[in-house]
Design an enzyme around this catalytic site. Structure first.
Site, PDB file in Angstrom:
ATOM      1  N   ARG A 157     -13.962  24.770  81.410  1.00  0.00           N
ATOM      2  CA  ARG A 157     -14.739  25.317  80.292  1.00  0.00           C
ATOM      3  C   ARG A 157     -13.934  25.382  78.992  1.00  0.00           C
ATOM      4  O   ARG A 157     -14.512  25.628  77.930  1.00  0.00           O
ATOM      5  CB  ARG A 157     -15.266  26.712  80.652  1.00  0.00           C
ATOM      6  CG  ARG A 157     -16.279  26.699  81.805  1.00  0.00           C
ATOM      7  CD  ARG A 157     -17.157  27.911  81.782  1.00  0.00           C
ATOM      8  NE  ARG A 157     -17.935  27.976  80.560  1.00  0.00           N
ATOM      9  CZ  ARG A 157     -18.641  29.049  80.170  1.00  0.00           C
ATOM     10  NH1 ARG A 157     -18.628  30.139  80.913  1.00  0.00           N
ATOM     11  NH2 ARG A 157     -19.322  29.024  79.048  1.00  0.00           N
TER      12      ARG A 157
ATOM     13  N   GLU B  44     -21.387  32.655  74.598  1.00  0.00           N
ATOM     14  CA  GLU B  44     -20.715  33.948  74.520  1.00  0.00           C
ATOM     15  C   GLU B  44     -19.284  33.899  75.045  1.00  0.00           C
ATOM     16  O   GLU B  44     -18.411  34.624  74.552  1.00  0.00           O
ATOM     17  CB  GLU B  44     -21.505  34.992  75.323  1.00  0.00           C
ATOM     18  CG  GLU B  44     -20.832  36.349  75.397  1.00  0.00           C
ATOM     19  CD  GLU B  44     -21.526  37.310  76.331  1.00  0.00           C
ATOM     20  OE1 GLU B  44     -21.756  38.455  75.909  1.00  0.00           O
ATOM     21  OE2 GLU B  44     -21.837  36.944  77.481  1.00  0.00           O
ATOM     22  N   ASP B  45     -19.032  33.053  76.036  1.00  0.00           N
ATOM     23  CA  ASP B  45     -17.716  33.043  76.673  1.00  0.00           C
ATOM     24  C   ASP B  45     -16.627  32.448  75.803  1.00  0.00           C
ATOM     25  O   ASP B  45     -15.444  32.593  76.115  1.00  0.00           O
ATOM     26  CB  ASP B  45     -17.779  32.279  78.001  1.00  0.00           C
ATOM     27  CG  ASP B  45     -18.548  33.035  79.064  1.00  0.00           C
ATOM     28  OD1 ASP B  45     -18.420  34.272  79.107  1.00  0.00           O
ATOM     29  OD2 ASP B  45     -19.275  32.400  79.841  1.00  0.00           O
TER      30      ASP B  45
ATOM     31  N   CYS C  92     -25.368  36.009  77.545  1.00  0.00           N
ATOM     32  CA  CYS C  92     -24.516  34.802  77.620  1.00  0.00           C
ATOM     33  C   CYS C  92     -24.879  33.743  76.599  1.00  0.00           C
ATOM     34  O   CYS C  92     -24.037  32.927  76.220  1.00  0.00           O
ATOM     35  CB  CYS C  92     -24.632  34.148  78.995  1.00  0.00           C
ATOM     36  SG  CYS C  92     -24.265  35.187  80.393  1.00  0.00           S
TER      37      CYS C  92
ATOM     38  N   ASP D 144     -21.666  24.045  81.211  1.00  0.00           N
ATOM     39  CA  ASP D 144     -21.803  25.482  80.950  1.00  0.00           C
ATOM     40  C   ASP D 144     -21.842  25.833  79.466  1.00  0.00           C
ATOM     41  O   ASP D 144     -21.879  27.012  79.108  1.00  0.00           O
ATOM     42  CB  ASP D 144     -20.638  26.233  81.604  1.00  0.00           C
ATOM     43  CG  ASP D 144     -20.741  26.270  83.120  1.00  0.00           C
ATOM     44  OD1 ASP D 144     -21.632  26.965  83.622  1.00  0.00           O
ATOM     45  OD2 ASP D 144     -19.946  25.591  83.791  1.00  0.00           O
TER      46      ASP D 144
ATOM     47  N   HIS E 255     -18.748  38.393  85.481  1.00  0.00           N
ATOM     48  CA  HIS E 255     -18.236  38.969  84.237  1.00  0.00           C
ATOM     49  C   HIS E 255     -18.594  40.452  84.143  1.00  0.00           C
ATOM     50  O   HIS E 255     -19.555  40.905  84.779  1.00  0.00           O
ATOM     51  CB  HIS E 255     -18.850  38.258  83.028  1.00  0.00           C
ATOM     52  CG  HIS E 255     -18.359  36.873  82.812  1.00  0.00           C
ATOM     53  ND1 HIS E 255     -19.213  35.804  82.592  1.00  0.00           N
ATOM     54  CD2 HIS E 255     -17.102  36.360  82.755  1.00  0.00           C
ATOM     55  CE1 HIS E 255     -18.499  34.703  82.423  1.00  0.00           C
ATOM     56  NE2 HIS E 255     -17.223  35.013  82.513  1.00  0.00           N
TER      57      HIS E 255
END
Length: 248
Positions: free
Chosen positions: A86, A66-67, A241, A61, A160
């Site tokens: 993650r 962005e996460d 993202c 991922d 999200h």
């Protein structure tokens, strides 16, 4: 407006990325690489200098950069993703933001926060309460950004907050009322229509899979830049993202 676009190319295990609210589909890795290049080129063409975080072959991922970090001014809040698998993505991003001269701070255990749950619009920071972002994470973000107004938001049926709502350059929120309750929403077509990346001025980036929304925004006076990210949409990804924009 211009600045830096933090991005990360997908590794060979992209197709193994987490899928939560949609059925898994085969992902064409070569096509995903081409699409990512075109996405980065679109950002560069509109004033955003790409800075690449190193490819992480063992983290499927990881292109959803962005996460891993929320940037407010010169402060980079390194997140603690809600999915444990993650969390290793964060350290390589931390190294890059420090190299860029940002002040790095962190969300700490037991808090969890995914950057995809954080929507910044003017002085307000909306934060989704989700399976990936818990109340402690929101409390910590509030303390780390004392100059901003942090507003928790409930949501339904999406991964999200920014899967459901984003903000246009004029501050208008564009989103799907099936998934989020916020006043004054501009309602786009379903799915990808809720996702825009403001690039400065009247320019917005959005997915090629949302042509009706693009037309609606053009009628409202916005200039739209459309990119095909179909392989990432198969993994619940969207145009927000794949980058973190850091304004000069």
């Amino acid at each position: 407006m211009s600045g830096i676009a933090l991005v990360r190319k997908p590794g060979s295990r992209l197709a193994e990325g987490i899928v939560t609210h949609i059925e898994r589909e085969p992902v064409d890795h070569e096509r995903a690489l081409v699409q990512h290049d075109a996405y980065v080129e679109a950002l560069a063409a509109h004033g955003w200098r790409p800075v690449h975080v190193p490819v992480a072959e063992d983290l499927p991922d990881s292109p959803f950069v962005e996460d891993t970090v929320v940037v407010s001014g010169r402060v980079a809040v390194l997140t603690r993703p809600g999915a444990p698998e993650r969390r290793p993505e964060v350290e390589s991003v931390a190294a890059v933001v420090r190299e860029l001269g940002l002040k790095a701070v962190r969300i700490a255990r037991p808090g969890t926060l995914d950057g995809g749950d954080v929507l910044q619009s003017g002085p307000t920071v909306y934060v989704g309460r989700s399976a990936r972002t818990n109340p402690e994470g929101i409390t910590q973000l509030t303390a780390l950004l004392p100059e901003r107004q942090v507003v928790p938001v409930d949501m339904r049926g999406v991964l999200h907050l920014k899967s459901a709502v984003t903000a246009l350059p004029d501050g208008t929120l564009i989103g799907d009322p099936r998934h989020v309750d916020l006043p004054g929403l501009l309602v786009p077509e379903e799915e990808a229509g809720a996702h825009v990346v403001p690039l400065g001025g009247d320019r917005v980036l959005l997915a090629a899979s949302a042509p009706a929304t693009a037309a609606m925004l053009e009628r409202r006076g916005f200039a739209t830049i459309k990119v095909d990210i179909s392989e990432y949409e198969k993994l619940e990804g969207c145009v927000t993202c794949l980058s973190v924009l850091i304004a000069d």
